[in-house]
Write an enzyme that holds these catalytic residues in place. Structure first.
Site, PDB file in Angstrom:
ATOM      1  N   GLU A   1      29.124  35.408  12.253  1.00  0.00           N
ATOM      2  CA  GLU A   1      28.562  36.948  12.586  1.00  0.00           C
ATOM      3  C   GLU A   1      29.532  37.397  13.495  1.00  0.00           C
ATOM      4  O   GLU A   1      29.881  38.533  13.479  1.00  0.00           O
ATOM      5  CB  GLU A   1      27.228  36.683  13.043  1.00  0.00           C
ATOM      6  CG  GLU A   1      26.330  36.012  12.323  1.00  0.00           C
ATOM      7  CD  GLU A   1      26.305  34.379  12.245  1.00  0.00           C
ATOM      8  OE1 GLU A   1      26.779  33.911  13.571  1.00  0.00           O
ATOM      9  OE2 GLU A   1      25.768  33.565  11.533  1.00  0.00           O
TER      10      GLU A   1
ATOM     11  N   TYR B   1      32.379  20.076  13.606  1.00  0.00           N
ATOM     12  CA  TYR B   1      31.529  20.965  14.493  1.00  0.00           C
ATOM     13  C   TYR B   1      31.140  20.156  15.812  1.00  0.00           C
ATOM     14  O   TYR B   1      30.834  19.030  15.800  1.00  0.00           O
ATOM     15  CB  TYR B   1      30.291  21.489  13.854  1.00  0.00           C
ATOM     16  CG  TYR B   1      30.073  22.346  12.770  1.00  0.00           C
ATOM     17  CD1 TYR B   1      30.985  23.565  13.118  1.00  0.00           C
ATOM     18  CD2 TYR B   1      29.819  21.918  11.468  1.00  0.00           C
ATOM     19  CE1 TYR B   1      30.781  24.394  11.761  1.00  0.00           C
ATOM     20  CE2 TYR B   1      30.132  22.978  10.324  1.00  0.00           C
ATOM     21  CZ  TYR B   1      30.432  24.005  10.624  1.00  0.00           C
ATOM     22  OH  TYR B   1      30.385  24.942   9.662  1.00  0.00           O
TER      23      TYR B   1
ATOM     24  N   GLY C   1      34.824  35.144  -5.595  1.00  0.00           N
ATOM     25  CA  GLY C   1      36.143  34.416  -4.950  1.00  0.00           C
ATOM     26  C   GLY C   1      37.346  35.179  -5.931  1.00  0.00           C
ATOM     27  O   GLY C   1      36.895  36.669  -5.808  1.00  0.00           O
TER      28      GLY C   1
ATOM     29  N   ASP D   1      33.064  36.248   5.428  1.00  0.00           N
ATOM     30  CA  ASP D   1      32.721  37.280   6.410  1.00  0.00           C
ATOM     31  C   ASP D   1      33.555  38.250   6.218  1.00  0.00           C
ATOM     32  O   ASP D   1      33.087  39.518   6.424  1.00  0.00           O
ATOM     33  CB  ASP D   1      33.047  36.478   7.762  1.00  0.00           C
ATOM     34  CG  ASP D   1      32.355  35.234   7.994  1.00  0.00           C
ATOM     35  OD1 ASP D   1      31.177  35.041   7.589  1.00  0.00           O
ATOM     36  OD2 ASP D   1      32.835  34.310   8.413  1.00  0.00           O
TER      37      ASP D   1
ATOM     38  N   ASP E   1      40.093  32.084  11.258  1.00  0.00           N
ATOM     39  CA  ASP E   1      38.918  32.796  10.582  1.00  0.00           C
ATOM     40  C   ASP E   1      38.785  34.201  10.746  1.00  0.00           C
ATOM     41  O   ASP E   1      38.181  34.992   9.874  1.00  0.00           O
ATOM     42  CB  ASP E   1      37.631  32.271  11.039  1.00  0.00           C
ATOM     43  CG  ASP E   1      37.551  30.916  10.960  1.00  0.00           C
ATOM     44  OD1 ASP E   1      38.500  30.060  10.107  1.00  0.00           O
ATOM     45  OD2 ASP E   1      36.491  30.014  10.880  1.00  0.00           O
TER      46      ASP E   1
HETATM   47  O1  CKP Z   1      31.493  31.668   5.064  1.00  0.00           O
HETATM   48  P1  CKP Z   1      32.720  31.965   5.661  1.00  0.00           P
HETATM   49  O2  CKP Z   1      33.756  30.907   5.325  1.00  0.00           O
HETATM   50  O3  CKP Z   1      33.115  33.228   5.666  1.00  0.00           O
HETATM   51  O4  CKP Z   1      32.436  31.605   7.237  1.00  0.00           O
HETATM   52  C1  CKP Z   1      32.962  31.091   8.172  1.00  0.00           C
HETATM   53  C2  CKP Z   1      32.213  30.880   9.628  1.00  0.00           C
HETATM   54  O5  CKP Z   1      30.257  30.394  11.533  1.00  0.00           O
HETATM   55  C3  CKP Z   1      33.122  29.849  10.351  1.00  0.00           C
HETATM   56  O6  CKP Z   1      33.952  30.911  11.391  1.00  0.00           O
HETATM   57  C4  CKP Z   1      32.425  29.049  11.185  1.00  0.00           C
HETATM   58  O7  CKP Z   1      32.421  29.249  12.651  1.00  0.00           O
HETATM   59  C5  CKP Z   1      30.793  29.345  10.693  1.00  0.00           C
HETATM   60  O8  CKP Z   1      30.976  30.026   9.730  1.00  0.00           O
HETATM   61  C6  CKP Z   1      30.251  28.104  10.473  1.00  0.00           C
HETATM   62  O9  CKP Z   1      29.255  28.012  11.825  1.00  0.00           O
HETATM   63  O10 CKP Z   1      30.298  27.198   9.720  1.00  0.00           O
HETATM   64 MG    MG Z   2      30.001  32.404   3.785  1.00  0.00          MG
END
Ligand code: CKP
Ligand code: MG
Length: 315
Positions: A36, A105, A229, A260, A296
Protein backbone atom coordinates in the site's frame (compact mmCIF):
# COMPACT_ATOMS: atom_id res chain seq x y z
CA UNK A 1 -8.94 16.07 1.53
CA UNK A 2 -6.69 13.48 -0.07
CA UNK A 3 -7.77 12.03 -3.43
CA UNK A 4 -6.81 8.53 -2.26
CA UNK A 5 -6.51 6.99 1.21
CA UNK A 6 -4.75 3.71 1.82
CA UNK A 7 -3.81 1.66 4.87
CA UNK A 8 -1.10 -0.90 5.44
CA UNK A 9 2.29 -1.87 6.74
CA UNK A 10 5.23 0.30 5.74
CA UNK A 11 8.36 -1.84 5.79
CA UNK A 12 12.04 -1.21 5.52
CA UNK A 13 13.40 -3.24 2.61
CA UNK A 14 16.95 -4.57 2.56
CA UNK A 15 17.87 -5.76 -0.94
CA UNK A 16 20.91 -8.01 -1.31
CA UNK A 17 23.72 -6.36 -3.25
CA UNK A 18 25.01 -9.71 -4.49
CA UNK A 19 23.27 -12.92 -5.68
CA UNK A 20 23.04 -16.01 -3.53
CA UNK A 21 21.10 -17.30 -0.53
CA UNK A 22 20.11 -14.54 1.88
CA UNK A 23 22.02 -16.17 4.74
CA UNK A 24 25.26 -15.72 2.78
CA UNK A 25 24.74 -12.12 1.64
CA UNK A 26 26.94 -9.58 3.43
CA UNK A 27 25.77 -6.28 1.94
CA UNK A 28 22.28 -4.94 1.55
CA UNK A 29 20.79 -1.68 0.25
CA UNK A 30 17.96 -0.15 2.23
CA UNK A 31 14.78 1.21 0.71
CA UNK A 32 11.07 1.10 1.52
CA UNK A 33 8.38 -1.48 0.80
CA UNK A 34 4.83 -2.42 1.66
CA UNK A 35 2.26 -2.87 -1.08
CA UNK A 36 0.00 0.00 0.00
CA UNK A 37 2.97 2.29 0.63
CA UNK A 38 4.20 1.52 -2.90
CA UNK A 39 0.78 2.54 -4.25
CA UNK A 40 0.77 5.70 -2.12
CA UNK A 41 4.27 6.58 -3.36
CA UNK A 42 3.38 6.07 -7.01
CA UNK A 43 0.21 8.16 -6.79
CA UNK A 44 2.01 10.96 -4.94
CA UNK A 45 4.76 11.00 -7.61
CA UNK A 46 2.03 11.55 -10.19
CA UNK A 47 0.76 14.53 -8.23
CA UNK A 48 -2.24 13.09 -6.41
CA UNK A 49 -2.88 13.86 -2.75
CA UNK A 50 -2.55 10.65 -0.76
CA UNK A 51 -3.34 9.88 2.86
CA UNK A 52 -1.59 6.88 4.39
CA UNK A 53 -2.75 5.15 7.57
CA UNK A 54 -0.15 3.05 9.37
CA UNK A 55 1.94 2.51 12.50
CA UNK A 56 5.71 2.37 12.70
CA UNK A 57 7.96 1.61 15.65
CA UNK A 58 10.05 4.14 17.57
CA UNK A 59 13.25 2.92 15.94
CA UNK A 60 15.59 3.81 13.06
CA UNK A 61 13.48 1.97 10.46
CA UNK A 62 10.40 3.84 11.66
CA UNK A 63 12.23 7.18 11.49
CA UNK A 64 13.47 6.31 8.02
CA UNK A 65 9.94 5.47 6.80
CA UNK A 66 8.49 8.69 8.26
CA UNK A 67 11.20 10.65 6.42
CA UNK A 68 10.38 8.70 3.24
CA UNK A 69 6.69 9.62 3.55
CA UNK A 70 7.66 13.28 3.93
CA UNK A 71 10.07 13.15 1.00
CA UNK A 72 7.38 11.58 -1.22
CA UNK A 73 4.81 14.15 -0.13
CA UNK A 74 2.42 11.60 1.41
CA UNK A 75 0.12 12.83 4.20
CA UNK A 76 1.24 10.95 7.31
CA UNK A 77 -0.97 12.63 9.87
CA UNK A 78 -2.50 9.17 10.42
CA UNK A 79 0.78 7.33 10.87
CA UNK A 80 1.26 6.65 14.59
CA UNK A 81 4.60 5.99 16.23
CA UNK A 82 4.18 2.91 18.43
CA UNK A 83 6.60 2.90 21.37
CA UNK A 84 5.85 -0.75 22.23
CA UNK A 85 6.36 -2.58 18.93
CA UNK A 86 9.04 -2.51 16.23
CA UNK A 87 8.87 -1.49 12.58
CA UNK A 88 8.56 -4.50 10.25
CA UNK A 89 11.24 -5.12 7.64
CA UNK A 90 12.09 -7.62 4.94
CA UNK A 91 15.12 -9.00 3.12
CA UNK A 92 15.05 -9.59 -0.63
CA UNK A 93 17.60 -11.62 -2.61
CA UNK A 94 19.06 -10.95 -6.06
CA UNK A 95 18.38 -13.67 -8.60
CA UNK A 96 19.35 -14.41 -12.22
CA UNK A 97 17.02 -12.79 -14.75
CA UNK A 98 13.56 -14.32 -14.87
CA UNK A 99 13.65 -15.79 -11.36
CA UNK A 100 11.63 -14.42 -8.47
CA UNK A 101 13.64 -13.29 -5.44
CA UNK A 102 13.65 -14.96 -2.02
CA UNK A 103 11.87 -12.85 0.58
CA UNK A 104 12.31 -13.09 4.34
CA UNK A 105 9.85 -11.10 6.45
CA UNK A 106 10.49 -9.78 9.95
CA UNK A 107 7.02 -8.47 10.69
CA UNK A 108 5.35 -10.67 13.31
CA UNK A 109 4.13 -8.49 16.18
CA UNK A 110 5.21 -5.36 14.30
CA UNK A 111 3.84 -1.91 14.99
CA UNK A 112 1.65 -2.10 11.88
CA UNK A 113 0.13 -5.40 12.98
CA UNK A 114 -1.23 -3.40 15.93
CA UNK A 115 -3.23 -1.12 13.64
CA UNK A 116 -6.81 -1.01 14.85
CA UNK A 117 -10.09 0.91 14.83
CA UNK A 118 -8.43 3.69 16.88
CA UNK A 119 -6.38 4.57 13.80
CA UNK A 120 -9.45 5.57 11.82
CA UNK A 121 -9.53 9.25 10.71
CA UNK A 122 -12.01 10.92 13.08
CA UNK A 123 -13.17 13.29 10.33
CA UNK A 124 -14.09 10.32 8.09
CA UNK A 125 -13.27 10.11 4.39
CA UNK A 126 -15.24 13.16 3.22
CA UNK A 127 -13.97 14.37 -0.14
CA UNK A 128 -11.85 11.24 -0.70
CA UNK A 129 -12.37 9.55 -4.10
CA UNK A 130 -10.74 6.15 -3.54
CA UNK A 131 -9.99 3.96 -0.55
CA UNK A 132 -7.33 1.45 -1.62
CA UNK A 133 -7.09 -1.81 0.34
CA UNK A 134 -5.08 -4.95 -0.31
CA UNK A 135 -5.14 -8.51 0.96
CA UNK A 136 -2.14 -7.56 3.09
CA UNK A 137 -3.81 -4.69 4.96
CA UNK A 138 -6.69 -7.02 5.87
CA UNK A 139 -4.44 -9.94 6.89
CA UNK A 140 -2.06 -8.20 9.30
CA UNK A 141 -4.19 -8.93 12.38
CA UNK A 142 -7.78 -9.01 13.66
CA UNK A 143 -7.49 -5.38 14.76
CA UNK A 144 -6.13 -4.27 11.36
CA UNK A 145 -9.05 -6.10 9.76
CA UNK A 146 -11.49 -4.25 12.02
CA UNK A 147 -9.87 -0.96 11.00
CA UNK A 148 -10.22 -1.83 7.30
CA UNK A 149 -13.90 -2.65 7.84
CA UNK A 150 -14.51 0.71 9.52
CA UNK A 151 -12.73 2.45 6.64
CA UNK A 152 -14.97 0.70 4.12
CA UNK A 153 -18.00 1.99 6.04
CA UNK A 154 -16.50 5.49 6.07
CA UNK A 155 -15.85 5.24 2.33
CA UNK A 156 -19.47 4.24 1.71
CA UNK A 157 -20.72 7.11 3.85
CA UNK A 158 -18.49 9.60 2.03
CA UNK A 159 -19.25 8.29 -1.48
CA UNK A 160 -15.63 7.15 -2.00
CA UNK A 161 -15.03 4.07 -4.14
CA UNK A 162 -13.12 1.08 -2.76
CA UNK A 163 -10.37 -0.62 -4.73
CA UNK A 164 -9.01 -4.00 -3.69
CA UNK A 165 -5.82 -5.80 -4.75
CA UNK A 166 -6.09 -9.33 -3.26
CA UNK A 167 -2.26 -9.62 -2.87
CA UNK A 168 -2.15 -13.22 -1.69
CA UNK A 169 0.36 -13.70 1.14
CA UNK A 170 -0.21 -17.23 2.45
CA UNK A 171 2.13 -16.66 5.41
CA UNK A 172 -0.21 -14.01 6.82
CA UNK A 173 -3.23 -16.35 6.92
CA UNK A 174 -3.94 -19.35 9.19
CA UNK A 175 -4.84 -21.58 6.20
CA UNK A 176 -5.45 -21.44 2.48
CA UNK A 177 -9.21 -21.86 3.01
CA UNK A 178 -9.26 -18.92 5.40
CA UNK A 179 -7.27 -16.84 2.90
CA UNK A 180 -9.58 -17.63 -0.01
CA UNK A 181 -12.84 -17.05 1.84
CA UNK A 182 -11.44 -13.98 3.62
CA UNK A 183 -10.16 -12.33 0.44
CA UNK A 184 -13.35 -13.15 -1.47
CA UNK A 185 -15.48 -11.49 1.20
CA UNK A 186 -13.34 -8.32 0.92
CA UNK A 187 -13.47 -8.35 -2.87
CA UNK A 188 -17.26 -8.57 -2.80
CA UNK A 189 -17.35 -5.22 -0.98
CA UNK A 190 -15.12 -3.47 -3.52
CA UNK A 191 -15.92 -1.35 -6.56
CA UNK A 192 -12.70 -2.36 -8.31
CA UNK A 193 -10.81 -5.66 -7.92
CA UNK A 194 -7.34 -6.23 -9.43
CA UNK A 195 -6.02 -9.78 -9.02
CA UNK A 196 -3.11 -11.29 -10.95
CA UNK A 197 -4.11 -14.24 -13.16
CA UNK A 198 -2.83 -16.93 -10.78
CA UNK A 199 -4.32 -15.07 -7.81
CA UNK A 200 -7.69 -14.88 -9.58
CA UNK A 201 -7.53 -18.58 -10.46
CA UNK A 202 -6.85 -19.59 -6.88
CA UNK A 203 -9.53 -17.28 -5.46
CA UNK A 204 -12.35 -18.04 -7.89
CA UNK A 205 -11.59 -21.58 -9.05
CA UNK A 206 -11.91 -20.33 -12.64
CA UNK A 207 -9.21 -20.70 -15.30
CA UNK A 208 -9.50 -18.00 -17.94
CA UNK A 209 -9.39 -14.22 -17.41
CA UNK A 210 -12.90 -14.08 -18.95
CA UNK A 211 -14.35 -16.53 -16.41
CA UNK A 212 -12.51 -14.93 -13.49
CA UNK A 213 -13.89 -11.52 -14.46
CA UNK A 214 -17.44 -12.94 -14.79
CA UNK A 215 -17.12 -14.53 -11.36
CA UNK A 216 -16.47 -11.11 -9.79
CA UNK A 217 -19.12 -9.29 -11.87
CA UNK A 218 -21.67 -11.93 -10.78
CA UNK A 219 -20.82 -11.11 -7.17
CA UNK A 220 -21.56 -7.44 -7.71
CA UNK A 221 -18.06 -6.04 -8.31
CA UNK A 222 -18.59 -3.39 -11.02
CA UNK A 223 -14.98 -3.11 -12.30
CA UNK A 224 -12.53 -6.02 -12.66
CA UNK A 225 -8.96 -5.98 -13.97
CA UNK A 226 -6.98 -9.22 -14.26
CA UNK A 227 -3.21 -8.67 -14.47
CA UNK A 228 -1.58 -10.90 -17.09
CA UNK A 229 2.07 -9.88 -16.60
CA UNK A 230 3.92 -9.39 -19.92
CA UNK A 231 0.67 -10.24 -21.74
CA UNK A 232 -1.00 -7.11 -20.39
CA UNK A 233 -4.37 -7.15 -18.66
CA UNK A 234 -7.99 -8.17 -19.12
CA UNK A 235 -10.67 -5.67 -18.10
CA UNK A 236 -14.41 -6.00 -17.59
CA UNK A 237 -17.04 -3.49 -16.53
CA UNK A 238 -20.45 -2.18 -17.63
CA UNK A 239 -18.82 -0.68 -20.77
CA UNK A 240 -17.64 -4.09 -21.91
CA UNK A 241 -14.58 -6.29 -21.94
CA UNK A 242 -11.13 -5.97 -23.48
CA UNK A 243 -7.62 -7.38 -23.45
CA UNK A 244 -5.08 -4.59 -23.11
CA UNK A 245 -1.51 -5.25 -24.36
CA UNK A 246 1.59 -5.30 -22.19
CA UNK A 247 4.74 -3.23 -22.72
CA UNK A 248 8.13 -4.38 -23.91
CA UNK A 249 10.76 -4.67 -21.19
CA UNK A 250 14.53 -4.62 -21.81
CA UNK A 251 15.49 -6.66 -18.79
CA UNK A 252 13.35 -7.95 -15.92
CA UNK A 253 15.31 -7.24 -12.75
CA UNK A 254 12.68 -8.02 -10.11
CA UNK A 255 8.90 -8.33 -10.44
CA UNK A 256 8.12 -7.52 -6.80
CA UNK A 257 6.14 -4.28 -6.65
CA UNK A 258 4.87 -4.55 -10.24
CA UNK A 259 1.32 -5.18 -9.06
CA UNK A 260 1.44 -2.04 -6.95
CA UNK A 261 2.77 -0.04 -9.90
CA UNK A 262 -0.10 -1.44 -11.93
CA UNK A 263 -2.58 -0.23 -9.29
CA UNK A 264 -0.99 3.24 -9.43
CA UNK A 265 -1.61 3.35 -13.17
CA UNK A 266 -5.20 2.16 -12.91
CA UNK A 267 -6.22 4.44 -10.03
CA UNK A 268 -4.48 7.54 -11.40
CA UNK A 269 -6.03 7.06 -14.84
CA UNK A 270 -9.51 6.52 -13.36
CA UNK A 271 -8.98 9.73 -11.33
CA UNK A 272 -8.16 11.40 -14.66
CA UNK A 273 -11.52 10.19 -15.99
CA UNK A 274 -10.14 7.54 -18.35
CA UNK A 275 -11.91 4.30 -19.28
CA UNK A 276 -11.02 1.07 -17.46
CA UNK A 277 -9.20 -0.20 -20.58
CA UNK A 278 -7.06 2.95 -20.83
CA UNK A 279 -6.45 2.76 -17.09
CA UNK A 280 -5.18 -0.81 -17.45
CA UNK A 281 -2.88 0.30 -20.27
CA UNK A 282 -1.36 2.89 -17.93
CA UNK A 283 -1.13 0.18 -15.28
CA UNK A 284 0.81 -2.01 -17.69
CA UNK A 285 3.16 0.83 -18.61
CA UNK A 286 4.01 1.46 -14.96
CA UNK A 287 4.25 -2.24 -14.08
CA UNK A 288 6.69 -2.73 -16.97
CA UNK A 289 8.80 0.14 -15.64
CA UNK A 290 8.84 -1.18 -12.05
CA UNK A 291 10.15 -4.64 -13.02
CA UNK A 292 13.32 -3.02 -14.41
CA UNK A 293 14.37 -1.70 -10.99
CA UNK A 294 15.77 -3.48 -7.95
CA UNK A 295 13.69 -1.73 -5.27
CA UNK A 296 9.91 -2.09 -4.93
CA UNK A 297 9.16 1.60 -5.56
CA UNK A 298 12.26 2.89 -7.41
CA UNK A 299 10.62 2.45 -10.81
CA UNK A 300 7.44 4.39 -9.98
CA UNK A 301 7.41 7.30 -12.45
CA UNK A 302 6.84 11.03 -12.24
CA UNK A 303 4.48 12.45 -14.92
CA UNK A 304 7.29 12.96 -17.45
CA UNK A 305 8.65 9.43 -16.98
CA UNK A 306 5.10 8.09 -17.29
CA UNK A 307 4.59 9.88 -20.59
CA UNK A 308 7.84 8.33 -21.84
CA UNK A 309 6.87 4.87 -20.62
CA UNK A 310 3.54 5.11 -22.46
CA UNK A 311 5.39 5.92 -25.70
CA UNK A 312 7.34 2.64 -25.59
CA UNK A 313 5.77 0.34 -28.14
CA UNK A 314 3.32 -2.17 -26.69
CA UNK A 315 4.25 -5.83 -27.16
O1 CKP B 1 2.27 -7.66 -5.33
P1 CKP B 1 3.46 -6.80 -5.35
O2 CKP B 1 4.70 -7.53 -5.83
O3 CKP B 1 3.26 -5.52 -6.10
O4 CKP B 1 3.67 -6.40 -3.82
C1 CKP B 1 4.92 -6.14 -3.24
C2 CKP B 1 4.85 -5.71 -1.80
O5 CKP B 1 3.86 -5.46 0.92
C3 CKP B 1 6.24 -5.60 -1.20
O6 CKP B 1 6.69 -4.25 -1.22
C4 CKP B 1 6.08 -6.17 0.20
O7 CKP B 1 6.52 -5.30 1.20
C5 CKP B 1 4.60 -6.49 0.34
O8 CKP B 1 4.14 -6.64 -1.00
C6 CKP B 1 4.42 -7.73 1.21
O9 CKP B 1 4.04 -7.58 2.35
O10 CKP B 1 4.70 -8.83 0.70
MG1 MG C 1 0.50 -8.08 -5.93
Amino acid sequence: APHVVTVGEAMALLVAQTPGPLAAVEHFSRSSAGAELNVATGLARLGWRVGYISRVGQDPFGDYLLATLDREGIDRSHVQVDTQHPTGFMLKSREPEGQDPQIAYFRKGSAASHLGPDDVPVQGLQGVRWLHLTGISVALSDSARALAQTLVQQARAAGAAVSFDPNLRARLWPSQTAMVSGLNAWAAQADLVMPGLSEGQLLTGQTTPQDIASWYLDRGVPQVVIKLGPQGAYVADAQGRATVPGFQVQRVVDTVGAGDGFAVGVLSALLDGQSLADAALRGNAIGARVVQYVGDSEGLPDPEQLAMALQVRSC
